[in-house]
Design a protein around this motif. Structure first.
Motif, mmCIF file in Angstrom:
data_model
loop_
_atom_site.group_PDB
_atom_site.id
_atom_site.type_symbol
_atom_site.label_atom_id
_atom_site.label_comp_id
_atom_site.label_asym_id
_atom_site.label_seq_id
_atom_site.Cartn_x
_atom_site.Cartn_y
_atom_site.Cartn_z
ATOM 1 N N ILE A 158 -6.469 7.188 8.220
ATOM 2 C CA ILE A 158 -5.493 6.098 8.231
ATOM 3 C C ILE A 158 -6.166 4.936 8.942
ATOM 4 C CG2 ILE A 158 -3.223 5.300 8.993
ATOM 5 C CD1 ILE A 158 -3.892 9.014 8.953
ATOM 6 N N ALA A 159 -6.116 3.739 8.347
ATOM 7 C CA ALA A 159 -6.798 2.588 8.953
ATOM 8 C C ALA A 159 -6.047 1.317 8.630
ATOM 9 C CB ALA A 159 -8.239 2.487 8.449
ATOM 10 N N ALA A 160 -6.139 0.345 9.527
ATOM 11 C CA ALA A 160 -5.516 -0.966 9.308
ATOM 12 C C ALA A 160 -6.270 -1.717 8.221
ATOM 13 C CB ALA A 160 -5.509 -1.768 10.604
ATOM 14 N N GLY A 161 -5.531 -2.552 7.485
ATOM 15 C CA GLY A 161 -6.145 -3.415 6.487
ATOM 16 C C GLY A 161 -6.199 -4.841 6.979
ATOM 17 N N HIS A 162 -6.398 -5.792 6.057
ATOM 18 C CA HIS A 162 -6.493 -7.201 6.418
ATOM 19 C C HIS A 162 -5.126 -7.882 6.305
ATOM 20 C CE1 HIS A 162 -10.810 -6.983 6.604
ATOM 21 N NE2 HIS A 162 -10.851 -6.446 5.386
ATOM 22 N N GLY A 163 -4.862 -8.825 7.182
ATOM 23 C CA GLY A 163 -3.651 -9.609 7.121
ATOM 24 C C GLY A 163 -2.449 -8.882 7.680
ATOM 25 N N PRO A 164 -1.302 -9.564 7.725
ATOM 26 C CA PRO A 164 -0.093 -8.954 8.292
ATOM 27 C C PRO A 164 0.351 -7.701 7.552
ATOM 28 C CG PRO A 164 0.162 -11.341 8.074
ATOM 29 C CD PRO A 164 -1.108 -10.981 7.370
ATOM 30 N N GLN A 165 0.104 -7.635 6.227
ATOM 31 C CA GLN A 165 0.529 -6.454 5.478
ATOM 32 C C GLN A 165 -0.370 -5.253 5.750
ATOM 33 O OE1 GLN A 165 -0.001 -9.472 3.910
ATOM 34 N NE2 GLN A 165 2.140 -10.072 3.904
ATOM 35 N N GLY A 166 -1.521 -5.488 6.413
ATOM 36 C CA GLY A 166 -2.424 -4.400 6.712
ATOM 37 C C GLY A 166 -2.185 -3.749 8.057
ATOM 38 N N VAL A 167 -1.149 -4.185 8.742
ATOM 39 C CA VAL A 167 -0.854 -3.647 10.066
ATOM 40 C C VAL A 167 -0.294 -2.226 9.935
ATOM 41 C CG1 VAL A 167 0.570 -3.931 12.121
ATOM 42 C CG2 VAL A 167 -0.445 -5.921 11.013
ATOM 43 N N LEU A 168 -0.804 -1.312 10.755
ATOM 44 C CA LEU A 168 -0.301 0.060 10.733
ATOM 45 C C LEU A 168 1.131 0.114 11.249
ATOM 46 C CD1 LEU A 168 -3.405 1.977 12.132
ATOM 47 C CD2 LEU A 168 -2.502 2.089 9.809
ATOM 48 N N PRO A 169 1.942 1.058 10.767
ATOM 49 C CA PRO A 169 3.293 1.238 11.318
ATOM 50 C C PRO A 169 3.215 1.605 12.794
ATOM 51 C CG PRO A 169 3.016 2.484 9.272
ATOM 52 C CD PRO A 169 1.660 1.993 9.671
ATOM 53 N N ALA A 170 4.319 1.429 13.496
ATOM 54 C CA ALA A 170 4.347 1.745 14.925
ATOM 55 C C ALA A 170 4.010 3.210 15.178
ATOM 56 C CB ALA A 170 5.725 1.418 15.501
ATOM 57 N N ALA A 171 4.421 4.102 14.268
ATOM 58 C CA ALA A 171 4.099 5.533 14.387
ATOM 59 C C ALA A 171 3.436 5.969 13.080
ATOM 60 C CB ALA A 171 5.352 6.352 14.666
ATOM 61 N N PRO A 172 2.139 5.667 12.904
ATOM 62 C CA PRO A 172 1.474 5.991 11.639
ATOM 63 C C PRO A 172 1.268 7.486 11.483
ATOM 64 C CG PRO A 172 -0.122 5.224 13.239
ATOM 65 C CD PRO A 172 1.226 5.060 13.873
ATOM 66 N N PRO A 173 1.003 7.948 10.247
ATOM 67 C CA PRO A 173 0.702 9.372 10.058
ATOM 68 C C PRO A 173 -0.602 9.737 10.766
ATOM 69 C CG PRO A 173 0.247 8.120 8.058
ATOM 70 C CD PRO A 173 0.958 7.190 8.981
ATOM 71 N N VAL A 174 -0.752 10.997 11.083
ATOM 72 C CA VAL A 174 -1.951 11.452 11.788
ATOM 73 C C VAL A 174 -2.774 12.330 10.842
ATOM 74 C CG1 VAL A 174 -0.866 11.336 14.044
ATOM 75 C CG2 VAL A 174 -0.753 13.454 12.735
ATOM 76 N N PRO A 175 -4.104 12.300 10.977
ATOM 77 C CA PRO A 175 -4.940 13.153 10.132
ATOM 78 C C PRO A 175 -4.520 14.615 10.248
ATOM 79 C CG PRO A 175 -6.287 11.538 11.286
ATOM 80 C CD PRO A 175 -4.904 11.415 11.847
ATOM 81 N N GLY A 176 -4.477 15.282 9.105
ATOM 82 C CA GLY A 176 -4.065 16.673 9.056
ATOM 83 C C GLY A 176 -2.611 16.871 8.692
ATOM 84 N N SER A 177 -1.785 15.812 8.863
ATOM 85 C CA SER A 177 -0.373 15.934 8.503
ATOM 86 C C SER A 177 -0.201 15.780 6.994
ATOM 87 C CB SER A 177 0.454 14.879 9.236
ATOM 88 O OG SER A 177 0.062 13.570 8.855
ATOM 89 N N ARG A 178 0.918 16.253 6.489
ATOM 90 C CA ARG A 178 1.161 16.236 5.046
ATOM 91 C C ARG A 178 1.635 14.860 4.592
ATOM 92 N NH1 ARG A 178 0.475 20.886 2.731
ATOM 93 N NH2 ARG A 178 1.311 20.030 0.790
ATOM 94 N N PHE A 179 1.153 14.456 3.419
ATOM 95 C CA PHE A 179 1.546 13.181 2.824
ATOM 96 C C PHE A 179 3.063 13.122 2.653
ATOM 97 C CE2 PHE A 179 2.180 10.225 -0.691
ATOM 98 C CZ PHE A 179 1.317 9.181 -0.378
ATOM 99 N N ALA A 180 3.648 14.226 2.182
ATOM 100 C CA ALA A 180 5.093 14.264 1.948
ATOM 101 C C ALA A 180 5.885 14.241 3.239
ATOM 102 C CB ALA A 180 5.465 15.493 1.130
ATOM 103 N N GLY A 181 5.222 14.514 4.374
ATOM 104 C CA GLY A 181 5.915 14.434 5.647
ATOM 105 C C GLY A 181 6.104 13.015 6.137
ATOM 106 N N PHE A 182 5.351 12.076 5.575
ATOM 107 C CA PHE A 182 5.481 10.665 5.971
ATOM 108 C C PHE A 182 6.117 9.824 4.866
ATOM 109 C CE2 PHE A 182 4.136 6.310 6.699
ATOM 110 C CZ PHE A 182 4.361 6.163 8.059
ATOM 111 N N PHE A 183 5.747 10.081 3.603
ATOM 112 C CA PHE A 183 6.259 9.303 2.475
ATOM 113 C C PHE A 183 7.191 10.145 1.610
ATOM 114 C CE2 PHE A 183 2.144 6.856 2.906
ATOM 115 C CZ PHE A 183 2.727 5.649 3.260
ATOM 116 N N GLU A 184 8.312 9.543 1.201
ATOM 117 C CA GLU A 184 9.185 10.136 0.192
ATOM 118 C C GLU A 184 9.113 9.253 -1.045
ATOM 119 O OE1 GLU A 184 13.049 10.346 1.884
ATOM 120 O OE2 GLU A 184 12.573 12.038 3.210
ATOM 121 N N LEU A 185 8.538 9.776 -2.137
ATOM 122 C CA LEU A 185 8.354 8.976 -3.341
ATOM 123 C C LEU A 185 9.693 8.661 -3.994
ATOM 124 C CD1 LEU A 185 5.255 10.714 -4.986
ATOM 125 C CD2 LEU A 185 5.332 8.927 -3.233
ATOM 126 N N ARG A 186 9.833 7.441 -4.467
ATOM 127 C CA ARG A 186 11.033 7.003 -5.178
ATOM 128 C C ARG A 186 10.722 6.852 -6.661
ATOM 129 N NH1 ARG A 186 14.706 4.596 -1.464
ATOM 130 N NH2 ARG A 186 14.643 5.968 0.370
#
Length: 457
Positions: free
Chosen positions: A131-159
């Protein structure tokens, strides 16, 4: 239908002539009008080979080539090899031509890798690896970003889309790039992201995961207190309409202009490459205006609110300075962030405070003379935590220090930078968090923009 499942290989000379190729690649070369010993005739492969030779580094990207029997989807890896270039096609799928043109399909694959937002990478078991920050304001990581080793579905719920389609799952099933997958943060369903991603392969052609970006969309807003909470989709829906109407076409313009400017499809006259660079710069400027418009629509709502949490202004100052360091170096400006041991704890919303600081530092860089310095300083006094952005420009006249925060106010500037909304939005955000932004500094000796927030005791 599918084609060869083994890795296809080819070698090119330094001047782009095809020296050797496996049968399927040689057949495609001949179909395009070339042969062994002649320049590579498939434009997409030629562009990758030129880029690899010019950079002296490996390049890996998706390619869609047109053949008489249909379209060929390939994942191409090119690397420098003894003065020439070695190509490895590690995925090859043939399919009949449908409604989309070759150029449109190739552009979609390229744009997945160019999408804005903060970056993520997952393995084949859908667990986060990076997980890494990108460029510009939209590249800012969330206050509690996912951690390596955690499941994708544990952070994102697809719509799912209106027709039930899930672009990410469709892309993973086909081992192809995907875009425009909306997902909610599992711990905060009102926080939406737009996901884009592309597959990663090893040298043996095995899929090893996906790398992509998460672009934050406007949050859904709850009804005011005292009423039954109901979710309204106004900001998110507005952002979606903006994305379809403006962001997507602009993204394609920027991506194509960057490709032309970098001369990835072949050499160009210098003035033509310069024109393409101007188009890309203008496109990014328009994209920033769209972001400002989306923010304006959000903060001007009567029910706009922020999340109050503990934030460290010194840490946020260092993050904002890091995001803008390259932009500053382009103008030979040095950004001096708060020292690593500095701390100024306040109450505010992490991403909104960072948005304010990125805007203040970006303005300081834009309007400071070349070779100057921009300092970011923190202090705590009288129940407030303060962070100051201090430049060495011409400063702001006392009579203009309130007017500069008006909507669309640019104090008569006629340069192309800025929309006149950044400071208006920043002050509205600061006040929503119980703070304010003021201007200090002597005229002629630089400006001092001061963000104050309630101190966290």
């Amino acid at each position: 239908m599918s084609g060869p499942s083994t890795i296809l290989r080819a070698r090119l000379s330094a001047d782009g002539r095809l020296l050797s190729a496996d049968a399927a690649l040689l057949a495609l070369q001949k179909e395009a009008g070339g042969d062994l010993g002649t320049p590579i005739a498939v434009p997409q492969l030629a562009a990758i080979a030129r880029l690899t030779h010019r950079m002296g580094a490996a390049v890996s990207r998706p390619v869609i080539a047109a053949a008489e029997r249909g379209l060929i989807d390939m994942w191409v890896r090119a690397r420098p090899d003894g003065g020439g270039v070695a190509l490895a096609i590690i995925d090859w799928h043939e399919r009949p031509i449908e409604g989309d043109s070759t150029e449109t399909l190739r552009r979609e694959a390229d744009l997945a890798a160019l999408a804005e937002g903060w970056a993520w990478q997952i393995d084949t078991e859908l667990r986060f690896e990076m997980i890494a920050a990108g460029h510009g304001p939209q590249g800012v990581l969330p206050a509690a970003p996912p951690v390596p080793g955690s499941r994708f579905a544990g952070f994102f719920e697809l719509r799912a889309e209106d027709d039930g389609d899930l672009p990410m799952l469709r892309g993973i099933t086909q081992r192809r790039a995907f875009r425009h997958q909306v997902a909610a943060q599992a711990s905060d369903p009102g926080r939406l992201f737009q996901l884009s991603g592309y597959p990663l392969f090893d040298l043996a052609g095995q899929l090893i995961g996906y790398r992509g970006s998460a672009f934050p969309l406007d949050q859904m807003i709850l009804a005011p207190l005292g009423r039954e909470p109901e979710v309204t989709l106004y900001p998110a829906d507005f952002g979606k309409r903006l994305d379809r109407s403006l962001r997507q076409p602009l993204g394609r313009i920027i991506a194509n202009a960057d490709t032309i400017s970098a001369q990835m499809e072949g050499p160009l006259r210098a003035d033509y490459a310069g024109y393409a660079d101007d188009i890309a710069s203008a496109g990014r400027h328009l994209m920033a205006l769209i972001d400002d418009l989306a923010d304006l629509q959000t903060i001007d709502r009567p029910d706009f609110s922020v999340t109050l949490e503990e934030v460290d202004l010194a840490d946020l100052g260092r993050r904002a300075a890091g995001l803008l360091r390259v932009k500053a170096l382009d103008r030979q400006i040095l950004i001096v962030p708060p020292p690593e041991d500095a701390s100024a704890t306040a109450t505010g919303e992490f991403r909104r405070v960072l948005q304010i600081l990125v805007n203040l530092i970006s303005n300081a860089v834009r309007y400071s003379p070349q070779g100057s310095m921009v300092r970011v300083v923190t202090e705590q006094a009288r129940g407030q935590a303060r962070i100051m952005v201090i430049d060495q420009g011409s400063g702001v006249a006392i009579a203009d220090r309130e007017r500069i925060f008006d909507k669309f106010e640019r104090l008569g500037r006629d340069d192309a930078g800025g929309s006149g909304l950044g400071l208006y939005i920043s002050r509205r955000l600061a006040r929503a968090m119980g703070g304010d932004i003021e201007i200090g500094g002597a005229v002629g000796e630089g400006a001092r923009f001061i963000l104050s927030l309630p101190a966290r005791t």
